[in-house]
Design a protein around this motif. Structure first.
Motif, PDB file in Angstrom:
ATOM      1  N   UNK A  39       0.982  -1.413   0.111  1.00  0.00           N
ATOM      2  CA  UNK A  39      -0.149   0.202  -0.183  1.00  0.00           C
ATOM      3  C   UNK A  39       0.853   1.321   0.020  1.00  0.00           C
ATOM      4  N   UNK A  40       0.977   2.428  -0.732  1.00  0.00           N
ATOM      5  CA  UNK A  40       1.480   3.398  -0.936  1.00  0.00           C
ATOM      6  C   UNK A  40       1.596   3.942   0.617  1.00  0.00           C
ATOM      7  N   UNK A  59      13.623  -5.130   1.784  1.00  0.00           N
ATOM      8  CA  UNK A  59      13.417  -6.880   1.329  1.00  0.00           C
ATOM      9  C   UNK A  59      11.867  -7.204   1.660  1.00  0.00           C
ATOM     10  N   UNK A  60      11.305  -6.500   1.686  1.00  0.00           N
ATOM     11  CA  UNK A  60       9.569  -6.874   1.845  1.00  0.00           C
ATOM     12  C   UNK A  60       9.165  -5.621   1.037  1.00  0.00           C
ATOM     13  N   UNK A  61       9.542  -4.821   0.178  1.00  0.00           N
ATOM     14  CA  UNK A  61       9.274  -3.876  -0.936  1.00  0.00           C
ATOM     15  C   UNK A  61       9.655  -4.086  -2.380  1.00  0.00           C
TER      16      UNK A  61
END
Length: 108
Positions: free
Chosen positions: A20-21, A45-47
């Motif tokens: 989500x932005x 690492x999660x983006x």
């Protein structure tokens, strides 16, 4: 998509990945009723998990130590012993998701 664990009534931990932005990353939150406390968050690492992309996630809990893993990489290791029992589940918010190969096991 995410995991919900140690859920009893309206109290639980939630570990999830968001694209989500303004809210991109991995999060571990503790919910008690309508109160949310952010225990841990990370964007590196999660983006890079996009729509329609498969990924794996796991959460392990022992003696209050909570470890979250995305695609085999540990993204956090924290201690919180607020909740010690409950149920587990899968979480999805404002998106379609597909979960498979779900395993729940006791840590000796």
């Amino acid at each position: 998509m995410g995991l919900v664990f140690y859920r009893t009534n309206s109290s639980y931990y939630m570990f999830y990945q968001s694209n989500e932005p303004g809210y991109v990353g991995c999060y571990l939150e503790k919910w008690t009723g309508t109160q949310r406390v952010n225990i841990a968050s990370i964007s590196a690492g999660c983006d890079n998990i996009g729509a329609n992309q498969k990924f794996s996630m796991s959460a392990s809990v022992k003696n209050g130590q909570i470890i979250g893993v995305i695609n085999g990489k540990q993204v956090f290791n924290v201690t919180d012993s607020s909740f010690t029992q409950g149920t587990v589940g899968v979480y999805s918010h404002q998106n379609e998701g597909f979960a498979d190969n779900i395993v729940v096991s006791l840590i000796p």
